[in-house]
Design an enzyme around this catalytic site. Structure first.
Site, PDB file in Angstrom:
ATOM      1  CB  THR A   1      84.678  23.324  24.307  1.00 53.16           C
ATOM      2  OG1 THR A   1      85.799  23.421  25.160  1.00 53.16           O
ATOM      3  CG2 THR A   1      83.781  22.220  24.759  1.00 53.16           C
TER       4      THR A   1
ATOM      5  CB  THR B   1     103.749   6.280  17.751  1.00 54.28           C
ATOM      6  OG1 THR B   1     103.406   7.521  18.380  1.00 54.28           O
ATOM      7  CG2 THR B   1     103.879   6.523  16.264  1.00 54.28           C
TER       8      THR B   1
ATOM      9  CB  THR C   1      95.302  16.280  16.149  1.00 53.00           C
ATOM     10  OG1 THR C   1      96.414  15.725  16.847  1.00 53.00           O
ATOM     11  CG2 THR C   1      94.594  15.178  15.387  1.00 53.00           C
TER      12      THR C   1
ATOM     13  CD  GLU D   1      98.272  17.520  23.162  1.00 52.74           C
ATOM     14  OE1 GLU D   1      97.363  17.576  22.331  1.00 52.74           O
ATOM     15  OE2 GLU D   1      98.155  16.987  24.276  1.00 52.74           O
TER      16      GLU D   1
END
Lengths: 391, 391
Positions: free
Chosen positions: B391, B184, B151, B263
């Site tokens: 978005t 996970t 992702t 991230e």
């Protein structure tokens, strides 16, 4: 019900000065004291690494006669061992003597970097100045004191309320390491109401439970959290229920100011969990939502990614009575789950999330209890502030 | 002990294709399957809001004969109600049929945005292509599959180990919403070892407990966490202890890759808590440290603010047997508490914190248990990624 204080309650005075811990100019030492005896109540952090100041206060607090408060900003005096504790005892003694209070009547707080000994020669010099100036120059305002208490706060926090002929005036600081448990970073309330110590204690604990203990900026609990309430009786007795409500109102006002000024914060997030089994469950779920970095960043970006709220509820894995089929989630009045939001609603949700206060409501369907908690968004500025705090 | 796989174990094949969920080009659908029956073991998220894919898998997993895995990336199919579950059942059926497995032998995973229904017409088209191509073009590599699962991952995660004549090959994804509990985000291990289902289950659970369950990027637990281990026996039997160790080594390698690619992460943080009362206490304290936003930001900025580690230990308020006087904290080999760090040591600490891997050790002094957990720093990039994910 609350307003901005332009002075202290009758009989309270304050002074601020400079040790030199604050790199730029500005005061980093403050004193608040009553010229007559007080009843008092106080609550402290539950951290296992409670600071030296908290350890000293815990020995004095049961006396419930605190009439002076001394605060050192920019150094927490935490993880400093026996020397740190000796320093805290000495500061409480010198500060109390400066304003005519015994060590047992003096509460000491320190806030800032952990793991550094205080520069005691400079601290002693500043307290000697305080002793010289106290009789003539004890005219610092609540705003002055709140400013001298700040670390990375961007604005001083004060609040006041009137109850009968008496006033309640509070000052607070705290922006990071802010998920209080028993109390927040530092908040002092003073009042000239005449209040028995047991009522004072009950009023403070009730208020703290619903306000400071429902606040979280970053899920990190400070080693220095302290909330104290000093009452000197100068304005005579007041209605106990009105007094309790006024204390709660001042604590709530300060809590909201603390949340709004969380490190790097641009928005206040208010999460209300209703229809919960009990208050503990409501608070657990509300904290899971308000502390989720993914919820916080979505609010920061006004990204209508409401799915992160159900993810956060899902983290409360020991609450096995929570059934996803009965949960409802709304932002303001806008339900987003289980109603599936169409594109129109997502646009509306974006607007709700752009406001300076973002209200999120989670209905659990496991009972009738409710709790509201207060937090803030997570911005790149939080990272910037905390990636180079000591250096 | 681990290496980079350049192919699957004997008898396993894979295919990737495109539904169109990934905005940019790139595959977002993947299939792994064995051409012979398998024994299998799997663990799933404990989230109360477990996704439709997890709910479907939980019904099939007890059979322990999974031989096919289908993964949809960029849409989690979570909080999508009964329609979401019907979609998951249909996908498992179609994917299984494409590779010759029954629905009960097919594990389905989905990962991405929460609260959106899958575009089923496009999913059906892609699975029809898979069915046509499977016999001729089932040649996707582990790297291809790991890439199709991503992702916001910045790189695909794969790992392999050899045990006897058999191989173990694993692929994983996960960067945010990453504090697994039981498993996970997504990790699949395949092996051609011949392993009875009960040993497979024990080996997987033992490995997951010490690896994926010791990983935290942001303290948010995914609704889709799944780890599965498929063994098709093509290489014959292996030594059970060696097999268990090899599974653990592959899981640890993948866990470290997941933490490093958290991230916005720039560094891996490895927190080891030793001399704890039991493993549960060690893990609780280690998680408190590795999840503290203030520790994470200090590591990000290489700010030698070690006091935040003792603060984080102090948050474990129910561990009343922890005595600050017996706790020791070190970064690498450099003790910072209770030894007070002078300026020389702080300079050295800064250097330790600038490394791509920052090891923190906390010695509790309450017993003899130890646990290591894996996390990453918190950067402004984490905020940027998550402030506008949908978005």
């Amino acid at each position: 019900m609350t307003d901005t204080p332009n002075g202290w309650p009758q009989g309270f005075h304050a002074w601020t000065g400079r040790i030199g811990l604050r790199e730029e100019s500005g005061d980093d030492l403050s004193l608040i004291a009553s010229d007559r005896p007080c009843t008092s109540a106080a609550v402290f952090t539950r951290s296992l690494f409670a600071g030296a100041s908290v350890l000293v206060n815990r020995r004095h607090a049961p006396v419930q006669q605190t009439r002076a408060v001394v605060t050192v900003a920019k150094n927490a005096n935490v993880a400093t061992g026996e020397q740190g504790e000796r320093d805290a005892v000495e500061i409480a003694g010198l500060a109390g003597a400066a304003v005519g209070a015994s060590p047992e009547q003096t509460l000491i707080s320190s806030t800032g970097v952990i793991g550094r000994l205080l520069p005691m020669p400079a601290v002693r010099d500043a307290l000697a100045t305080a002793a010289q100036q106290w009789s003539e120059h004890r005219d610092a305002s609540p705003l002055d004191v709140a400013a001298a208490m700040m670390t990375t706060d961007t604005r001083p926090k004060t609040s006041a309320a009137t109850v009968g002929h008496a006033r309640i005036v509070g000052v607070a600081k705290g922006v990071g390491m802010l998920e209080p448990d028993m109390a927040t970073m530092l908040a002092y309330l003073t009042t000239d109401a005449e209040v028995p110590a047991d009522l004072l204690d009950t009023a403070l604990r009730t208020a703290v439970d619903a306000t400071f203990n429902c606040l979280s900026v970053d899920s990190d609990t400070s080693t220095s959290d302290t909330v104290a309430l000093l009452a000197n009786g100068a304005a005579g007795p007041v209605d106990p229920d009105e007094f309790t409500a006024a204390v709660a109102a001042v604590c709530l006002d300060l809590t909201r100011q603390l949340a709004s000024d969380g490190e790097g914060a641009t928005k206040l997030i208010q999460v209300t969990v209703t229809d919960a089994r009990d208050r503990a469950q409501a608070k657990r779920v509300a904290k899971a939502v308000v502390n989720s970095p993914l919820v916080k960043t979505a609010v920061h970006g006004a990204d209508p990614n409401w799915g992160r709220v159900v993810m956060a509820v899902g983290k409360c894995m020991d609450d096995t009575d929570i059934d996803p089929g009965r949960v409802r989630v709304a932002f303001g009045g806008l339900e987003v789950y289980p109603q599936h939001a169409g594109d129109d609603q997502l646009a509306l949700l974006t607007e709700v999330m752009k406001q300076p206060e973002v209200p999120i409501t989670v209905t659990l369907g496991t009972g009738t209890a409710a709790v509201t908690v207060y937090g803030c968004d997570l911005s790149a500025e939080y990272v910037r502030i905390n990636a180079d705090y000591t250096t």
